[in-house]
Write a protein that holds these residues in place. Structure first.
Motif, PDB file in Angstrom:
ATOM      1  N   GLY A  66       0.777  -1.233   0.000  1.00 34.48           N
ATOM      2  CA  GLY A  66       0.000   0.000   0.000  1.00 34.48           C
ATOM      3  C   GLY A  66       0.805   1.278   0.000  1.00 34.48           C
ATOM      4  N   SER A  67       2.119   1.188  -0.053  1.00 38.56           N
ATOM      5  CA  SER A  67       2.953   2.396  -0.076  1.00 38.56           C
ATOM      6  C   SER A  67       2.747   3.141  -1.389  1.00 38.56           C
ATOM      7  CB  SER A  67       4.433   2.040   0.076  1.00 38.56           C
ATOM      8  OG  SER A  67       4.687   1.477   1.337  1.00 38.56           O
ATOM      9  N   ALA A  68       2.439   4.428  -1.284  1.00 30.42           N
ATOM     10  CA  ALA A  68       2.277   5.252  -2.488  1.00 30.42           C
ATOM     11  C   ALA A  68       3.639   5.745  -2.953  1.00 30.42           C
ATOM     12  CB  ALA A  68       1.346   6.420  -2.191  1.00 30.42           C
ATOM     13  N   HIS A  75       6.071  12.080  -4.266  1.00 30.53           N
ATOM     14  CA  HIS A  75       6.285  12.925  -5.443  1.00 30.53           C
ATOM     15  C   HIS A  75       7.712  13.446  -5.536  1.00 30.53           C
ATOM     16  CE1 HIS A  75       1.962  13.803  -6.912  1.00 30.53           C
ATOM     17  NE2 HIS A  75       2.034  12.605  -6.361  1.00 30.53           N
ATOM     18  N   HIS A 135       5.934   3.630 -11.529  1.00 32.67           N
ATOM     19  CA  HIS A 135       5.082   2.438 -11.583  1.00 32.67           C
ATOM     20  C   HIS A 135       5.600   1.447 -12.632  1.00 32.67           C
ATOM     21  CE1 HIS A 135       1.294   3.446  -9.190  1.00 32.67           C
ATOM     22  NE2 HIS A 135       2.053   4.516  -9.038  1.00 32.67           N
ATOM     23  N   PRO A 175       8.793   1.946  -3.586  1.00 39.60           N
ATOM     24  CA  PRO A 175       8.331   3.151  -4.296  1.00 39.60           C
ATOM     25  C   PRO A 175       9.166   4.392  -3.977  1.00 39.60           C
ATOM     26  CG  PRO A 175       6.456   1.919  -3.461  1.00 39.60           C
ATOM     27  CD  PRO A 175       7.670   1.289  -2.869  1.00 39.60           C
TER      28      PRO A 175
END
Length: 581
Positions: A98-100, A103, A115, A135
């Motif tokens: 679930g790590s985004a 930016h 991604h 990520p």
């Protein structure tokens, strides 16, 4: 290659002062110590092109598996993406938990690139099962890559590192979870005030510490995390622990400055997710009060043990999880719930006091619940019966209430059966995870003196080729001032022991007095030595003495140095998960 080649994914309008390159434009240093010094000083931090070049140099020097996918593999699989925009975002694999993608001053379409890179990594590294840091690391290195294929190769080398003892990126749930436990151990030892705050405010300390990596790789602003990456690529995983501990210290300082020093009562503790969110919010806004240099200065002022000792602790935590069957992600038992106030019963301490003691023990026993092994009120005042009930249990917790209503005790890392190695000689054994404490008249813990003063020892390899010397402890609670080293006799099968961390044989100690952890024979039991004993209990478990000792550098644990034992209890650690099955 121009500077723009290294910044094609960067939104320079968000970079602030970092958009204006300054400082040195090249680096020609090969000496590791000099490179380490320059990384900590931020030598290449103000020049984006130089920073990118240094990163390429450092990553190419990482020893990797023979077959490690490179940029050409990426181009073959994904095509040449130069100048192209991806039409849609490829979902991140489940192993990122679930790590985004942070930016980090990247262009909007660069997130899509991250991604793509991670999707390709997932195909090339099928053994990765849990890697929430990926990520953030990918987004960081994309900053300093000429194209996404180069970014892919750089990440691949970090993941494929095969240098013995070198750890860069956790890739399994077992490794990640044991790192969280290790961080809890380190916070307990090196940030006692901050750890005490977390214990007092959060319902589940383990849950709060489970987010430690994301504080560094995910929540820190770009200017700060880039400085962390500078040092991480030179010094490795230990840097992440240092920075997270520094963040915890700053968080406690901010809470204290905001007037949050008063500890809530048991029923007023916050939900752990709220405490985690508070720490995350603090870290995300850290650039308003703490510069990157100040953060690193705090991180490297913490006098941690060597990488070897932390690796030993990590391995001990991994083994503990494996023995409990925790190798894939699952819901963990709450460390606080392991001690049920409705069923816990002691004649020496209250449930709240036992919870406070539980917050001091090593993290790998967090899933255990207290099990009463021996009490003088039931089993009588007999040292033989004491040994009969506590042998075979490791570790144990000794609790004493005196006739003057003082309460003190010790966490003892090693099975009391080890005393038999010395025959009837009073020989010291145990590890540096032992500690002594007092609860009344006031609560205080005293750890191994080497934890607070690492200069007393230097890490060395165990001399397994020599027969270890056995130290005969002085009788009647008196200590010797002899300065030779007591070497702990290794267990017949060291792989079966859960406490390799801080064994005296891993250190070059300047005095045997600094490693007198625990001892016992038919006449007495002793905890701590050197100039005195932290605790000395006679063979009838009736009379005792306490004094300052060199091993723990503690004051007397009771109001009087000689005392009469009103009640003595010994508690073991029962696997709460096993008892549920």
């Amino acid at each position: 290659m121009t500077e723009e080649d290294y910044g094609c994914f960067v939104d320079w309008t968000q970079m602030g002062d970092l958009a204006n390159s300054s400082g040195p434009s090249k680096l020609d240093v090969k000496d590791p110590l000099e490179l380490k010094k320059l990384a900590r000083q931020g030598h290449w931090a103000k020049n984006h092109k130089l920073r990118a070049q240094v990163y390429q140099q450092l990553i190419k020097a990482i020893p990797c598996r023979t077959v490690t996918p490179d940029a050409e593999v990426y181009r073959d699989l994904m095509g040449d993406s130069t100048g192209k925009k991806a039409s849609s975002i490829i979902p991140l694999p489940d192993f990122v938990d679930g790590s985004a993608v942070p930016h980090y001053c990247l262009k909007a379409d660069a997130v899509t690139t991250v991604h793509r890179v991670i999707s390709c990594l997932a195909g090339q590294f099928p053994d990765i099962s849990h890697c929430p840091a990926l990520p953030a690391i990918t987004a960081l290195l994309l900053h300093f890559s000429a194209d996404e294929a180069q970014c892919f190769e750089n990440i691949s080398r970090l993941l494929a590192c095969n240098e013995p003892g070198r750890r860069l990126v956790d890739q399994t749930f077992l490794a990640y979870e044991s790192s969280c436990m290790t961080f809890g151990d380190l916070a307990n030892k090196y940030c006692p005030a901050a750890h005490k705050l977390i214990v007092a405010t959060a319902q589940d300390v383990v849950e709060v510490y489970s987010g430690w990596q994301r504080w560094v790789l995910g929540d820190l602003p770009f200017s700060h995390v880039a400085r962390v990456l500078d040092v991480f690529l030179v010094e490795g995983y230990k840097v992440l622990y240092r920075v997270a501990l520094a963040l915890l210290k700053f968080y406690r300082k901010q809470k204290a400055g905001a007037g949050a020093g008063a500890q809530p009562s048991e029923g007023q503790k916050q939900d752990s997710s709220e405490v985690k969110a508070e720490i995350q919010a603090f870290v995300k806004a850290i650039d308003s009060s703490i510069t990157p240099d100040k953060l690193l200065e705090k991180a490297f002022s913490i006098r941690l043990f060597s990488r070897k000792e932390i690796t030993l602790l990590q391995l001990a935590n991994e083994k503990s999880l494996q023995q409990k069957g925790i190798t894939v992600k699952q819901k963990r038992r709450n460390v606080q719930l392991a001690l049920n106030p409705d069923t816990f019963s002691s004649e020496v301490v209250s449930a709240k006091e036992m919870r406070d003691i539980w917050s001091w023990i090593p993290e790998r026993f967090a899933l255990c619940e207290p099990q009463l092994l021996f009490t003088t009120s039931t089993h009588g005042c007999s040292l033989n019966r004491f040994y009969a009930h506590v042998e075979g249990y490791e570790p144990t917790l000794l609790l004493i209430r005196t006739c003057e209503a003082d309460v003190c005790g010790a966490f003892l890392s090693t099975d009391w059966e080890e005393r038999k190695r010395g025959g009837n000689k009073l020989s010291f054994f145990g590890t540096g995870e032992c500690f002594v404490f007092r609860l009344k008249p006031e609560m205080e813990r005293y750890e191994w003196v080497v934890i607070r003063h690492p200069e007393l020892a230097s890490s060395i390899k165990a001399q397994s080729s020599e027969d270890p010397a056995e130290y005969e402890a002085p009788t009647d609670g008196q200590s010797s001032d002899d300065n030779s080293l007591p070497v702990e006799r290794p267990a017949a099968d060291p792989s079966n022991r859960l406490s390799p961390f801080l064994s005296a044989r891993h250190f070059n100690l300047n005095s045997r007095n600094t490693s007198m952890f625990m001892a016992g024979n038919v006449d007495s039991i002793i905890v701590g030595g050197g100039e005195g004993n932290a605790l000395y209990i006679d063979g009838e478990l009736n009379h005792g003495r306490t004094a300052r000792c060199t091993t723990f550098d503690n004051p007397p644990l009771c109001s009087t140095e000689s005392f009469q034992v009103a009640l003595l209890e010994v508690w073991g650690f029962q696997d709460a998960m096993a008892s549920d099955r």
